[in-house]
Design a protein around this motif. Structure first.
Motif, mmCIF file in Angstrom:
data_model
loop_
_atom_site.group_PDB
_atom_site.id
_atom_site.type_symbol
_atom_site.label_atom_id
_atom_site.label_comp_id
_atom_site.label_asym_id
_atom_site.label_seq_id
_atom_site.Cartn_x
_atom_site.Cartn_y
_atom_site.Cartn_z
ATOM 1 N N SER A 3 0.781 -1.176 0.027
ATOM 2 C CA SER A 3 0.129 -0.039 0.168
ATOM 3 C C SER A 3 0.890 1.474 0.115
ATOM 4 O O SER A 3 2.117 1.359 0.052
ATOM 5 C CB SER A 3 -0.867 -0.067 1.187
ATOM 6 N N THR A 132 -5.040 8.024 -2.211
ATOM 7 C CA THR A 132 -5.079 6.799 -2.881
ATOM 8 C C THR A 132 -6.270 6.643 -3.699
ATOM 9 O O THR A 132 -7.182 7.495 -3.516
ATOM 10 C CB THR A 132 -5.084 5.731 -1.875
ATOM 11 N N HIS A 133 -6.279 5.682 -4.630
ATOM 12 C CA HIS A 133 -7.657 5.513 -5.188
ATOM 13 C C HIS A 133 -8.542 4.840 -4.216
ATOM 14 O O HIS A 133 -8.073 4.017 -3.431
ATOM 15 C CB HIS A 133 -7.458 4.681 -6.568
ATOM 16 N N ASP A 136 -8.235 0.967 -4.744
ATOM 17 C CA ASP A 136 -6.782 0.331 -4.707
ATOM 18 C C ASP A 136 -5.835 1.148 -3.931
ATOM 19 O O ASP A 136 -5.526 2.013 -4.160
ATOM 20 C CB ASP A 136 -6.297 0.306 -6.221
ATOM 21 N N THR A 138 -2.831 0.650 -3.325
ATOM 22 C CA THR A 138 -1.721 0.565 -3.962
ATOM 23 C C THR A 138 -1.525 1.662 -4.915
ATOM 24 O O THR A 138 -0.167 1.911 -5.355
ATOM 25 C CB THR A 138 -1.062 -0.708 -4.700
ATOM 26 N N ARG A 139 -2.390 2.234 -5.428
ATOM 27 C CA ARG A 139 -2.331 3.288 -6.471
ATOM 28 C C ARG A 139 -2.307 4.691 -5.996
ATOM 29 O O ARG A 139 -3.364 5.148 -5.114
ATOM 30 C CB ARG A 139 -3.405 3.232 -7.523
#
Length: 141
Positions: A3, A132-133, A136, A138-139
């Motif tokens: 993340s 973040t998104h 997601d 991680t994005r």
């Protein structure tokens, strides 16, 4: 992929490790710092909150606490020097290499330890704003 939050924490550890060397940086230590390991800089993530939602993007606020631990006659000096070096390391790039929107200091305390004569713990808190998104973690947003 980790993340954004975890990547931010790893970046903070890397910057602190380089900035306060040879003082060790310990992330979430689970046991008390041994007298021989002092001075040390401890890192704790206190919380991660959502501050806004917009167009599938989430603005977040990660609170981190650094604690400089030192012992001995010059414990306050050692702890203060560790905090000064840590602050300089963090503030050299308040976007943490593009992972964060902003980084700022929140507060600082002085805390002599009664349990260990001559010990000092100097906590400093920072807030790290990032995005973040929504679907997601991680994005970046």
């Amino acid at each position: 992929m980790n993340s954004i939050r975890e990547r931010i924490l790893r970046e903070v550890v890397a910057r602190l490790t380089a900035g306060v060397a040879p003082t060790p940086v310990l992330r979430f230590p689970t046991v008390p710092v041994a007298r021989e390991a002092s001075p040390a800089l401890l890192l704790f993530a206190e919380g991660d909150s959502i501050t806004a939602h917009a167009n599938n993007l989430v603005d977040r606020l990660l609170m981190v606490r650094l604690v400089a631990v030192a012992r001995g006659d010059d414990a306050f000096d050692q702890a203060d020097l560790a905090v000064v070096a840590a602050h300089a390391a963090l503030m050299s790039d308040t976007n943490l290499g593009g992972l964060a929107l902003a980084l700022r200091e929140v507060d600082c305390e002085w805390d002599p330890e009664d349990a260990d004569a001559g010990a000092v713990a100097l906590p400093v808190r920072y807030e790290i704003r990032y995005r973040t998104h929504a679907l997601d973690l991680t994005r970046p947003g």
